[in-house]
Scaffold this motif. Structure first.
Motif, PDB file in Angstrom:
ATOM      1  N   LEU A 120      -3.969  94.341  72.864  1.00  0.00           N
ATOM      2  CA  LEU A 120      -4.933  93.957  73.898  1.00  0.00           C
ATOM      3  C   LEU A 120      -4.270  94.165  75.253  1.00  0.00           C
ATOM      4  O   LEU A 120      -3.224  93.558  75.536  1.00  0.00           O
ATOM      5  N   TYR A 121      -4.858  95.017  76.048  1.00  0.00           N
ATOM      6  CA  TYR A 121      -4.323  95.324  77.385  1.00  0.00           C
ATOM      7  C   TYR A 121      -5.494  95.126  78.327  1.00  0.00           C
ATOM      8  O   TYR A 121      -6.284  96.039  78.560  1.00  0.00           O
ATOM      9  N   MET A 122      -5.643  93.894  78.820  1.00  0.00           N
ATOM     10  CA  MET A 122      -6.899  93.517  79.483  1.00  0.00           C
ATOM     11  C   MET A 122      -6.676  92.631  80.704  1.00  0.00           C
ATOM     12  O   MET A 122      -5.665  91.946  80.801  1.00  0.00           O
ATOM     13  N   PRO A 123      -7.658  92.618  81.607  1.00  0.00           N
ATOM     14  CA  PRO A 123      -7.609  91.650  82.704  1.00  0.00           C
ATOM     15  C   PRO A 123      -7.858  90.237  82.181  1.00  0.00           C
ATOM     16  O   PRO A 123      -8.215  90.058  81.008  1.00  0.00           O
ATOM     17  N   MET A 124      -7.711  89.265  83.059  1.00  0.00           N
ATOM     18  CA  MET A 124      -7.943  87.865  82.675  1.00  0.00           C
ATOM     19  C   MET A 124      -9.443  87.551  82.715  1.00  0.00           C
ATOM     20  O   MET A 124      -9.919  86.828  83.593  1.00  0.00           O
ATOM     21  N   VAL A 125     -10.161  88.097  81.757  1.00  0.00           N
ATOM     22  CA  VAL A 125     -11.595  87.831  81.641  1.00  0.00           C
ATOM     23  C   VAL A 125     -11.825  87.090  80.311  1.00  0.00           C
ATOM     24  O   VAL A 125     -10.982  87.172  79.418  1.00  0.00           O
ATOM     25  N   PRO A 126     -12.945  86.377  80.184  1.00  0.00           N
ATOM     26  CA  PRO A 126     -13.181  85.625  78.940  1.00  0.00           C
ATOM     27  C   PRO A 126     -13.100  86.509  77.701  1.00  0.00           C
ATOM     28  O   PRO A 126     -12.710  86.062  76.622  1.00  0.00           O
ATOM     29  N   GLU A 127     -13.459  87.793  77.877  1.00  0.00           N
ATOM     30  CA  GLU A 127     -13.444  88.703  76.725  1.00  0.00           C
ATOM     31  C   GLU A 127     -12.044  88.861  76.136  1.00  0.00           C
ATOM     32  O   GLU A 127     -11.885  89.202  74.968  1.00  0.00           O
ATOM     33  N   LEU A 128     -11.014  88.613  76.941  1.00  0.00           N
ATOM     34  CA  LEU A 128      -9.655  88.666  76.396  1.00  0.00           C
ATOM     35  C   LEU A 128      -9.451  87.526  75.394  1.00  0.00           C
ATOM     36  O   LEU A 128      -8.942  87.739  74.279  1.00  0.00           O
ATOM     37  N   ILE A 158      -7.629  97.297  72.715  1.00  0.00           N
ATOM     38  CA  ILE A 158      -8.789  96.778  73.445  1.00  0.00           C
ATOM     39  C   ILE A 158      -8.385  96.716  74.921  1.00  0.00           C
ATOM     40  O   ILE A 158      -7.334  96.171  75.266  1.00  0.00           O
ATOM     41  N   SER A 159      -9.218  97.326  75.764  1.00  0.00           N
ATOM     42  CA  SER A 159      -8.861  97.444  77.180  1.00  0.00           C
ATOM     43  C   SER A 159     -10.078  97.097  78.037  1.00  0.00           C
ATOM     44  O   SER A 159     -11.050  96.527  77.546  1.00  0.00           O
ATOM     45  N   ALA A 160     -10.018  97.482  79.285  1.00  0.00           N
ATOM     46  CA  ALA A 160     -11.164  97.349  80.193  1.00  0.00           C
ATOM     47  C   ALA A 160     -11.106  98.546  81.120  1.00  0.00           C
ATOM     48  O   ALA A 160     -10.084  99.237  81.181  1.00  0.00           O
ATOM     49  N   ASP A 161     -12.192  98.766  81.836  1.00  0.00           N
ATOM     50  CA  ASP A 161     -12.139  99.870  82.799  1.00  0.00           C
ATOM     51  C   ASP A 161     -11.188  99.540  83.942  1.00  0.00           C
ATOM     52  O   ASP A 161     -10.265 100.277  84.233  1.00  0.00           O
ATOM     53  N   VAL A 162     -11.385  98.368  84.560  1.00  0.00           N
ATOM     54  CA  VAL A 162     -10.547  97.999  85.711  1.00  0.00           C
ATOM     55  C   VAL A 162     -10.169  96.516  85.669  1.00  0.00           C
ATOM     56  O   VAL A 162     -10.747  95.724  84.923  1.00  0.00           O
ATOM     57  N   ASN A 163      -9.192  96.197  86.497  1.00  0.00           N
ATOM     58  CA  ASN A 163      -8.706  94.833  86.645  1.00  0.00           C
ATOM     59  C   ASN A 163      -8.815  94.463  88.128  1.00  0.00           C
ATOM     60  O   ASN A 163      -8.499  95.279  88.986  1.00  0.00           O
ATOM     61  N   ARG A 164      -9.286  93.272  88.422  1.00  0.00           N
ATOM     62  CA  ARG A 164      -9.385  92.838  89.831  1.00  0.00           C
ATOM     63  C   ARG A 164      -8.288  91.831  90.129  1.00  0.00           C
ATOM     64  O   ARG A 164      -8.212  90.783  89.486  1.00  0.00           O
ATOM     65  N   ARG A 165      -7.476  92.155  91.102  1.00  0.00           N
ATOM     66  CA  ARG A 165      -6.397  91.242  91.507  1.00  0.00           C
ATOM     67  C   ARG A 165      -6.421  91.168  93.024  1.00  0.00           C
ATOM     68  O   ARG A 165      -6.066  92.140  93.693  1.00  0.00           O
ATOM     69  N   GLY A 166      -6.874  90.058  93.565  1.00  0.00           N
ATOM     70  CA  GLY A 166      -6.990  89.953  95.010  1.00  0.00           C
ATOM     71  C   GLY A 166      -7.945  91.013  95.511  1.00  0.00           C
ATOM     72  O   GLY A 166      -9.024  91.212  94.949  1.00  0.00           O
ATOM     73  N   VAL A 172      -7.327 100.226  84.526  1.00  0.00           N
ATOM     74  CA  VAL A 172      -6.717  99.750  83.286  1.00  0.00           C
ATOM     75  C   VAL A 172      -6.826 100.847  82.225  1.00  0.00           C
ATOM     76  O   VAL A 172      -5.843 101.229  81.603  1.00  0.00           O
ATOM     77  N   LYS A 173      -8.046 101.372  82.076  1.00  0.00           N
ATOM     78  CA  LYS A 173      -8.242 102.357  81.016  1.00  0.00           C
ATOM     79  C   LYS A 173      -7.365 103.588  81.234  1.00  0.00           C
ATOM     80  O   LYS A 173      -6.821 104.143  80.283  1.00  0.00           O
ATOM     81  N   VAL A 214     -13.440  99.431  75.055  1.00  0.00           N
ATOM     82  CA  VAL A 214     -13.298  99.241  76.506  1.00  0.00           C
ATOM     83  C   VAL A 214     -14.323  98.236  77.029  1.00  0.00           C
ATOM     84  O   VAL A 214     -15.541  98.473  76.937  1.00  0.00           O
ATOM     85  N   PHE A 215     -13.837  97.137  77.566  1.00  0.00           N
ATOM     86  CA  PHE A 215     -14.734  96.158  78.183  1.00  0.00           C
ATOM     87  C   PHE A 215     -15.084  96.617  79.596  1.00  0.00           C
ATOM     88  O   PHE A 215     -14.192  96.976  80.365  1.00  0.00           O
ATOM     89  N   ARG A 216     -16.377  96.601  79.917  1.00  0.00           N
ATOM     90  CA  ARG A 216     -16.793  97.057  81.245  1.00  0.00           C
ATOM     91  C   ARG A 216     -16.660  95.933  82.258  1.00  0.00           C
ATOM     92  O   ARG A 216     -17.320  94.911  82.163  1.00  0.00           O
ATOM     93  N   ASN A 217     -15.782  96.153  83.218  1.00  0.00           N
ATOM     94  CA  ASN A 217     -15.508  95.115  84.218  1.00  0.00           C
ATOM     95  C   ASN A 217     -15.955  95.576  85.606  1.00  0.00           C
ATOM     96  O   ASN A 217     -15.423  95.135  86.604  1.00  0.00           O
ATOM     97  N   GLY A 218     -16.888  96.556  85.622  1.00  0.00           N
ATOM     98  CA  GLY A 218     -17.522  96.840  86.901  1.00  0.00           C
ATOM     99  C   GLY A 218     -17.295  98.191  87.530  1.00  0.00           C
ATOM    100  O   GLY A 218     -17.764  98.432  88.624  1.00  0.00           O
ATOM    101  N   SER A 219     -16.609  99.095  86.899  1.00  0.00           N
ATOM    102  CA  SER A 219     -16.396 100.399  87.547  1.00  0.00           C
ATOM    103  C   SER A 219     -17.630 101.286  87.372  1.00  0.00           C
ATOM    104  O   SER A 219     -18.465 101.036  86.505  1.00  0.00           O
ATOM    105  N   ASP A 220     -17.738 102.322  88.190  1.00  0.00           N
ATOM    106  CA  ASP A 220     -18.885 103.218  88.084  1.00  0.00           C
ATOM    107  C   ASP A 220     -18.607 104.374  87.130  1.00  0.00           C
ATOM    108  O   ASP A 220     -19.290 104.592  86.160  1.00  0.00           O
TER     109      ASP A 220
END
Ligand code: PRX
Length: 636
Positions: A125-133, A172-180, A186-187, A206-212
Motif C-alpha cells: 500500500l503506497y497511499m496518502p493519508m485518506v480513509p481508503e488507506l 494499492i496507490s492513488a493518483d496524487v497526495n495532498r500535503r500542504g 503518487v501513481k 488506484v484510488f482517485r484523489n482528485g487529479s484530472d
C-alpha cells in the motif's frame, strides 16, 4: 465477554505488573479471552529467543478484522469509528460509523478477491493519508492477505526494493497526495517502481484523489472506484492462525537494505488493544487522534488496530501541522474536541519554532492525555507541550517502542504513574526491560546507564525479518543471550524510571524516522564523482538528529552548491527526501581502523563540534586525517 484490564490506580499498576511478570501466560490468556476467536488457543506462549521461535496463543484461530469491526456492531454500530480531517480546510470532514467502515472494508476485500488476491499474498500500500488507506489495510486482513504499507514519501527505487523483497502481487496507490499546498504525484512513483523489474505485480489499484489526467497502463492499472462499484458489503472473514502473517513493515537497520519486520495476527491483536486502552486511558465516547502516518508502525498500532480493536473513535489527518498555518493541529483538536492527542517531538519542536503562543487561540480544554513517540523528547519541548498545550494539567505519556516491538513498551500511565521530562519511565505489564553492558552483563541498581534489552517475550514482538530469519536472529537475539536487544542506550534514574537516550548502532533518527547510515552512504556513492562516503547523525534543533555526510570525491569543477544539490538529488532518488543530508563536507580521507573500518564515532564528534573529546586517535590507520577534517569543519 469480559473486558481488557484497564489499570486505574498506582496500586493496581504495581499489582498487575507483578502478576504479569510472575505468570505471563495467566495474564495474557486473560486479556486474550476478551476477544472473539474462531477457535481457542491451546497454549498461551511457546517462545524461545535462541531460534528465535516466537509463538503466542498457539493453535488459536481468528480474524483481526472481526475483532476490529464485527464485534462492535451490536453495541456501537452507529458510533463513529473513523474520523478523517482533510488537508484542505474547505473540504469536508469524513466520518465512518462502525457499520459503514465494516461495509467499506468488505467491499474492498471483495474487490481484492475479484482481482485474484488470496490468503498469504502480499499487497503493498503506497497511499496518502485518506480513509481508503485504513480500509485497504483492513480489507487485506479480512481475506488473510499480508499488507505492507510503504510511507508515500519513499522514492520509486525504495518502493521497488520493498515490492521485490515482499514479492507483492498487488500495489494499492492513488493518483496524487495532498500535503500542504503541494500536490504530489503518487501513481507516477508507483509506475516508475514497477518498471524496475517488479515482475510479481499483477495489478495496481488506484484510488482517485482528485487529479484530472493520469498515465494509464490498461494491462495492470485499475481504478479503485470501478473495482469496488457493485461489490457486496458482506465478506466472510478468512480464518487465520494466531501465527499467520498479518503485516510486513520495512524499517532501517545499521547494515544493508531495510528489513521487513513481520507481525502476526493473535499476539499483535491482544497487545495493540491492551496497550492502547491503558496508555491512553481511553474511555467510552472519547475522540482519539494520533498524527502519525500509517506508513509507520505508530499508524498501524495506534491509528488503526489499537483503537478499532478497542471500539474507539480514531482520527486520521491527511495534511501537515503547518498548513494552512501553525495552528492547524490545535484547530483540529478544538473542532473535534480531541481527548487524547499523540504526536512526535519533532512536530512539537517545529510548532514551537513557529510561535510559542499560537495554541492560546484555541480551546484545548477537551485534552485529557498528551502523547509523544518516535525519538527522545528534549526538556524544552516537553515543558512547552506540558504548559502551553496541556496547561500543566494534562499528563504527558512519553512512549518508547519500536517497529519491532509492535506496541508501546515503556511509558507513564496518565494520571496513574508520575511523569518526568524526557523519561519514558515505566514498563507496561508483561514487559521486563533490563540494562546490560557491552559484554552482556546485567547493569543492576539505579542511577546507571546501559544497553536496553527486553528479558521476556511479549505478544506483539517481531517474529522474523521477512525472507531472512538469520538476520532477525543476528540483529536482535544473538548479541545478548536470552534477551531481545533494542539497539538503544538508556539510563535508569534514582527511582527506577527509564530514559531512552538514543540509538547505539548506525541508525540515525531524523524527525522520528529511522534512517540507516549504510543506506544513505550507498545512495551517495551512486553519485559518479563520489569515491567513498561516511554518514553520521548530529544534533538538530527541529529534527532531533540531522544527517552529516563526509565524502571523498574525484576532482570536480562544480561549485560546492551544485555538487551538494546533485548529492541530495541522488539520495532523494534512491531513498526519498527524508534521507537527504543536511550538511556535507568533502575530505581527502576518512578515519579508519587498521582493519579498514570507518570510525564513525570520531566523525559523530566532529559533526557535533565536540572536537575536544575525540578519544585516542593514535591507533588509526591514518591519524593525521582527523585534524584535517576538523580544520575543514571549522572553516565552514
Ligand atoms: O531509538 C528509539 C526511538 O525510535 C526507535 C524506533 O524507531 P521506529 O521503529 O521507527 O519506531 C518509532 C515509533 C514507535 C527506537 O529504537 N524512539 C521511539 N520512541 C522513543 C524513542 N526514543 C526515545 N524516546 C521515545 N519515546
Amino acid at each position: 465477554m469480559s473486558e481488557i484490564t484497564q489499570i486505574n490506580s498506582l496500586s493496581e499498576y504495581k499489582e498487575i505488573y507483578k502478576q504479569s511478570i510472575d505468570d505471563p501466560e495467566l495474564f495474557w490468556g486473560k486479556q486474550a479471552e476478551t476477544f472473539s476467536w474462531k477457535k481457542k488457543w491451546e497454549k498461551v506462549c511457546n517462545c524461545d529467543f535462541d531460534g528465535p521461535n516466537i509463538n503466542w496463543f498457539v493453535g488459536g484461530k481468528l480474524n483481526i478484522t472481526e475483532n476490529c469491526l464485527d464485534r462492535h456492531i451490536a453495541k456501537k454500530g452507529d458510533q463513529t469509528a473513523l474520523l478523517w480531517e482533510p488537508n484542505d480546510t474547505n473540504q469536508a470532514t469524513r466520518k465512518f460509523t462502525y457499520k459503514e467502515l465494516l461495509s467499506a472494508v468488505n467491499q474492498c476485500a471483495n474487490a481484492l478477491k475479484k482481482n485474484g488476491i488470496v490468503k498469504g499474498d502480499r499487497v503493498i500500500l503506497y497511499m496518502p493519508m485518506v480513509p481508503e488507506l485504513t480500509i485497504a489495510v483492513l480489507a487485506c486482513a479480512r481475506i488473510g492477505a499480508v499488507h505492507s504499507v510503504v510511507f508515500a514519501g519513499f522514492s520509486a527505487q525504495a518502493l521497488a526494493d520493498r515490492i521485490k523483497d515482499a514479492q507483492a502481487k498487488m500495489v494499492i496507490s492513488a493518483d496524487v497526495n495532498r500535503r500542504g499546498n503541494k500536490i504530489i504525484p503518487v501513481k507516477e512513483v508507483v509506475d516508475d517502481a514497477i518498471k524496475m523489474n517488479c515482475d510479481s505485480v499483477e495489478t495496481q489499484l488506484v484510488f482517485r484523489n482528485g487529479s484530472d489526467e493520469i498515465a494509464w497502463d490498461y494491462t495492470i492499472d485499475k481504478w479503485w472506484h470501478h473495482e469496488l462499484d457493485g461489490m457486496s458489503e458482506e465478506c466472510e472473514a478468512t480464518e487465520m492462525d494466531s501465527e499467520d502473517l498479518l503485516f510486513i513493515l520495512y524499517t532501517s537497520g545499521s547494515t544493508g537494505k531495510p528489513k521487513g519486520v513481520v507481525h502476526t495476527c493473535g499476539g499483535y491483536m491482544v497487545y495493540a488493544s491492551f496497550s492502547f486502552i491503558n496508555v491512553f486511558q481511553y474511555k467510552e465516547n472519547d475522540v482519539y487522534w494520533c498524527t502519525a502516518d500509517i506508513g509507520w508502525i505508530t499508524g498501524h498500532s495506534y491509528i488503526i488496530y489499537g483503537p478499532l480493536l478497542s471500539g474507539a473513535t480514531t482520527m486520521m489527518f491527511e495534511g501537515v501541522p503547518t498548513y494552512p498555518d501553525a495552528g492547524r493541529f490545535w484547530e483540529i483538536c478544538e473542532k473535534h474536541k480531541v481527548n487524547q492527542f499523540y504526536t512526535a517531538p519533532t512536530a512539537i519542536r517545529a510548532l514551537m519554532a513557529k510561535g510559542l503562543n499560537i495554541p492560546d487561540k484555541y480551546d484545548l480544554s477537551s485534552l485529557k492525555v498528551l502523547g509523544t513517540v518516535g525519538e527522545p523528547i528534549n526538556e524544552e519541548a516537553w515543558n512547552w507541550y506540558n504548559e502551553v498545550i496541556g496547561k500543566s494539567k494534562v499528563p504527558i505519556v512519553d512512549t518508547w517502542w519500536q517497529t519491532e516491538t509492535g506496541g508501546i513498551m515503556i511509558t507513564p500511565l496518565p494520571g496513574i504513574t508520575d511523569t518526568k521530562p524526557c523519561y519514558a519511565s515505566y514498563p507496561l505489564p508483561g514487559i521486563e526491560p533490563v540494562l546490560v553492558d557491552s559484554e552482556g552483563n546485567l547493569v543492576k541498581g539505579n542511577n546507571v546507564e546501559g544497553l536496553l534489552c527486553i528479558n521476556k517475550p511479549w505478544p506483539s514482538m517481531i517474529r522474523t525479518t521477512y525472507g531472512d530469519h538469520a538476520r532477525c536472529k543476528s540483529t536482535y537475539f544473538s548479541l545478548y543471550k536470552g534477551k531481545y536487544f533494542t539497539g538503544d542506550g538508556a539510563r535508569r534514574d534514582e527511582e527506577g524510571r527509564i530514559r531512552v537516550i538514543g540509538r547505539v548502532d548506525d541508525v540515525i533518527n531524523v524527525s522520528g524516522h529511522r534512517i540507516g547510515t549504510a543506506e544513505v552512504e550507498n545512495a551517495i556513492n551512486e553519485h559518479p564523482e563520489v569515491i567513498e562516503s561516511a554518514v553520521v547523525g548530529f544534533p538538530h534543533p527541529i529534527k532531533g538528529q540531522g544527517i552529516y555526510a563526509f565524502m571523498i570525491t574525484d576532482e570536480t569543477l562544480k561549485t560546492k552548491n551544485e555538487f551538494e544539490k546533485e548529492v541530495r538529488a541522488k539520495v532523494t532518488e534512491m531513498i526519498g527526501p527524508i534521507a537527504k543530508p543536511d550538511e556535507m563536507i568533502i575530505v581527502s580521507g576518512l578515519p579508519k581502523t587498521r582493519s579498514g573500518k570507518i570510525m564513525r564515532r570520531i566523525l559523530r564528534k566532529i559533526a557535533s563540534d565536540e572536537f575536544d573529546s575525540l578519544g585516542d586517535v593514535s591507533t588509526l590507520l591514518n591519524p593525521t586525517i582527523v585534524q584535517e577534517i576538523i580544520e575543514k569543519k571549522k572553516s565552514i
